[in-house]
Design a protein around this motif. Structure first.
Motif, PDB file in Angstrom:
ATOM      1  N   PHE A   1       0.846  -1.196   0.000  1.00 17.24           N
ATOM      2  CA  PHE A   1       0.000   0.000   0.000  1.00 17.24           C
ATOM      3  C   PHE A   1       0.875   1.238   0.000  1.00 17.24           C
ATOM      4  CE2 PHE A   1      -2.838  -3.171   1.751  1.00 17.24           C
ATOM      5  CZ  PHE A   1      -4.091  -2.823   1.237  1.00 17.24           C
TER       6      PHE A   1
ATOM      7  N   GLU B   1      -3.064   5.979  -1.422  1.00 28.11           N
ATOM      8  CA  GLU B   1      -4.233   5.132  -1.649  1.00 28.11           C
ATOM      9  C   GLU B   1      -5.275   5.291  -0.545  1.00 28.11           C
ATOM     10  OE1 GLU B   1      -3.066   1.204  -4.006  1.00 28.11           O
ATOM     11  OE2 GLU B   1      -1.829   1.418  -2.203  1.00 28.11           O
ATOM     12  N   PHE B   2      -4.897   5.950   0.538  1.00 24.52           N
ATOM     13  CA  PHE B   2      -5.826   6.126   1.647  1.00 24.52           C
ATOM     14  C   PHE B   2      -6.510   7.493   1.622  1.00 24.52           C
ATOM     15  CE2 PHE B   2      -3.117   2.687   2.908  1.00 24.52           C
ATOM     16  CZ  PHE B   2      -3.986   1.807   3.536  1.00 24.52           C
TER      17      PHE B   2
ATOM     18  N   GLU C   1      -9.510   9.716   0.474  1.00 20.47           N
ATOM     19  CA  GLU C   1     -10.900   9.265   0.391  1.00 20.47           C
ATOM     20  C   GLU C   1     -11.321   8.880  -1.015  1.00 20.47           C
ATOM     21  OE1 GLU C   1     -13.020   8.455   2.709  1.00 20.47           O
ATOM     22  OE2 GLU C   1     -11.495   8.899   4.211  1.00 20.47           O
TER      23      GLU C   1
ATOM     24  N   ILE D   1      -9.675   5.504  -1.887  1.00 20.17           N
ATOM     25  CA  ILE D   1     -10.209   4.358  -1.149  1.00 20.17           C
ATOM     26  C   ILE D   1     -11.421   3.779  -1.867  1.00 20.17           C
ATOM     27  CG2 ILE D   1     -11.403   3.677   0.971  1.00 20.17           C
ATOM     28  CD1 ILE D   1      -9.556   5.508   2.511  1.00 20.17           C
TER      29      ILE D   1
ATOM     30  N   ASP E   1     -11.531  -0.230  -2.269  1.00 22.30           N
ATOM     31  CA  ASP E   1     -12.104  -0.788  -1.044  1.00 22.30           C
ATOM     32  C   ASP E   1     -12.854  -2.103  -1.303  1.00 22.30           C
ATOM     33  OD1 ASP E   1     -12.801  -0.092   1.944  1.00 22.30           O
ATOM     34  OD2 ASP E   1     -14.653  -0.801   1.023  1.00 22.30           O
TER      35      ASP E   1
ATOM     36  N   ILE F   1      -4.222   5.389   8.996  1.00 19.54           N
ATOM     37  CA  ILE F   1      -3.949   4.328   8.021  1.00 19.54           C
ATOM     38  C   ILE F   1      -3.949   2.963   8.702  1.00 19.54           C
ATOM     39  CG2 ILE F   1      -2.188   3.382   6.486  1.00 19.54           C
ATOM     40  CD1 ILE F   1      -1.403   6.253   5.789  1.00 19.54           C
TER      41      ILE F   1
ATOM     42  N   ARG G   1      -7.393   1.871   9.541  1.00 18.05           N
ATOM     43  CA  ARG G   1      -8.094   1.409   8.341  1.00 18.05           C
ATOM     44  C   ARG G   1      -7.685  -0.018   7.972  1.00 18.05           C
ATOM     45  NH1 ARG G   1     -12.521   3.363   5.276  1.00 18.05           N
ATOM     46  NH2 ARG G   1     -12.522   2.069   3.407  1.00 18.05           N
TER      47      ARG G   1
END
Length: 564
Positions: free
Chosen positions: A237, A241-242, A244, A247, A251, A285, A288
């Motif tokens: 990762f 990529e985190f 919004e 994601i 996701d 992160i 998540r």
């Protein structure tokens, strides 16, 4: 030990334990959890006998006495064996002798035990590991993504990949050599259609296989053929990529992938690159990733990408690196259920950890060409996966004997012994008390061998025990803060005599600017000349690589911390 005496039953080496003899004794590799333990000669001999004999404690002592290796008292040997039982290395046996001898991993040859113990009694020629513990193999450099931080983009890679047949030959070589683990990555490994066949071959050769991928949408048909043969699958990762909007793109895919991995009982984890944004948002992160179901997370130091502008945008600040360990400790407190690990390039973030504890936790600092080896898709050998510049090509495993290459390659020996190099010794890394369990990362060193320039806080001895090299480094830093220093001040600052103070001050003030500079840092020109000298010259004194050629190989930004 739960009321069970070692005298009351037979004992044996536990299933999943692999042994490899070394110059200091031997290595114990636990395939169940990846732990590697170093043992002295006597302790290793005990386990080696247990591997090959269905035995009671009394018979074990008789055999050790017969071969003349045991020096421990009965109580000391009992404590050693009890420790092995607690660690799961040996266990009480419920097998019959016939069951034991039927196992392909066991045997009853006194000759093999005798040969090993004779080996342990001799002083070995090479004082380094007989083989790497792990081989990193980017099975392909092909990838269907274009990540700006990918290290493989630093250089062109236009050599052919191993064929399936060649890959199997390569696997046979490293398995026969004694390598424990094969870490397969890329590029994107799932682009190789023969990946299942290759993984099955590696597992069948008793290699512990790990896969690293950037895919977030792994299909069931991709996992089913390899599920039974891999130990772990790591998904990479990047912090961007985190965001919004990003994601939302992956996701659903990653949730489906995790369901598939769980269905096939595949152990999985996440790799996270610690760029500046990643450290800023690390808590969120990790939260998540934990919510998604990741229980093993490896934090990777952000390495210089192909674009220096990208590096300057993304590289962590000194303040971030100083506070990183505190962040990690707090995360572990909030999520005690996860296995949170750091890569070898981050060894410096736990500066106050005692050296013995660091070793117990497996922190050995830079292990390039020592405990790891990187093999390119075509079979070319490099000290580690970050040192894949052509100048670091040590040979090719497809057409070389691995033992010969490992022991005699000048490139591998050079990186294996980097802590003895002048550029390392004359750096803060060389003075740091953590140099044996850290030593910095070679990719952050101006000449790729010496001390790194990005360590935020070297752990230094007191000034009166810092040594000559430490004094030269410290006085340079001190002179940047004050106008000058007298011999008397030098004597008081470093607790040295007048002769030493005068001599060392004379050596500093008497040097040319260029000589002084070379003691404390490496300019681009110095780095080029160092590399040129390391490559060598013809008998007529002509360098094998010209100044201009080497200049194209390396790039140094205005802060002198970007080296590729």
């Amino acid at each position: 030990m739960n009321g069970i005496s070692l005298y009351s039953t037979d004992i044996k080496l536990a299933n999943g334990i692999k042994l490899r003899k070394e110059y200091f004794g031997g290595l114990v590799f636990d395939t169940r959890n990846g732990n590697i333990l170093e043992l002295d000669k006597e302790a290793f001999a005990v386990l080696y006998v247990l591997k090959h004999r269905f035995i009671s404690l009394k018979n074990l002592k008789d055999i050790l006495l017969e071969f003349g290796l045991i020096t421990k008292t009965d109580d000391q040997l009992d404590i050693l064996l009890q420790t092995f039982v607690k660690q799961g290395i040996i266990e009480f046996s419920n097998e019959t002798r016939a069951d034991f001898l039927a196992s392909p991993q066991n045997g009853s040859s006194y000759q093999e035990i005798n040969d090993t113990i004779s080996y342990l009694k001799k002083t070995q020629k090479y004082q380094w590991l007989s083989a790497p513990e792990t081989v990193h193999w980017p099975i392909t450099y092909r990838c269907n993504k274009s990540c700006p931080d990918c290290y493989t983009r630093r250089f062109r890679h236009d050599k052919p990949e191993m064929s399936t047949k060649e890959a199997k030959i390569f696997i046979d070589k490293i398995a026969g050599w004694g390598v424990f683990q094969l870490a397969i990555g890329g590029g994107e490994p799932f682009l190789r259609k023969d990946l299942p066949e290759i993984i099955k071959c590696a597992a069948g050769s008793y290699l512990t296989v790990h896969i690293t991928t950037g895919k977030k949408n792994i299909k069931s048909e991709e996992i089913k053929p390899i599920a039974a043969y891999i130990k772990n699958l790591q998904i990479g990762f990047h912090p961007r990529e985190f965001q919004e909007d990003k994601i939302l793109m992956w996701d659903k895919n990653i949730r489906n992938t995790i369901d598939i991995l769980n269905h096939f009982s595949v152990s999985f984890g996440a790799n996270l690159f610690l760029s500046k944004p990643a450290i800023q948002d690390l808590n969120n992160i990790i939260n998540r990733l934990v919510a998604l179901g990741f229980s093993r997370i490896i934090l990777l130091r952000y390495k210089p990408p192909a674009d220096v502008r990208q590096w300057n945008r993304e590289k962590p600040t000194r303040e971030q690196l100083l506070l990183l360990n505190k962040k990690i400790i707090n995360i572990k407190k909030r999520h005690p259920e996860i296995n949170l690990r750091i890569d070898c390039a981050l060894s410096f973030i736990q500066p106050h950890l005692p050296e013995e504890l660091s070793r117990q936790l497996g922190q050995k600092g830079c292990v390039a060409a020592s405990r790891i080896l990187s093999v390119a898709p075509d079979g070319s050998v490099y000290p580690c996966s970050q040192l894949i510049h052509p100048q670091n090509n040590a040979g090719n495993l497809l057409n070389s004997d691995p033992v010969e290459l490992w022991n005699n390659s000048g490139i591998l020996r050079k990186y294996r012994s980097f802590r003895s190099k002048k550029s390392f010794l004359n750096s803060w890394c060389g003075v740091c008390i953590k140099k044996e369990t850290c030593g910095g990362c070679r990719i952050f060193s101006p000449d790729l061998l010496g001390g790194e320039k990005n360590c935020p806080e070297p752990q230094l001895p007191p000034l009166n025990r810092i040594g000559k090299r430490g004094r030269l480094l410290d006085v340079k830093r001190y002179l940047n803060e004050v106008y000058g220093i007298t011999a008397k001040e030098y004597m008081e600052r470093y607790d040295v005599g007048s002769k030493t103070a005068i001599k060392e001050l004379d050596s500093i003030t008497g040097m040319s600017n260029k000589s002084i500079h070379s003691l404390y840092s490496c300019s681009k020109e110095d780095t080029i000349r160092d590399i040129q000298e390391s490559i060598g010259f013809t008998s007529n004194g002509v360098p094998y690589a010209s100044y201009e050629e080497i200049k194209e190989w390396i790039t140094v930004d205005e802060d002198n911390d970007y080296y590729v």
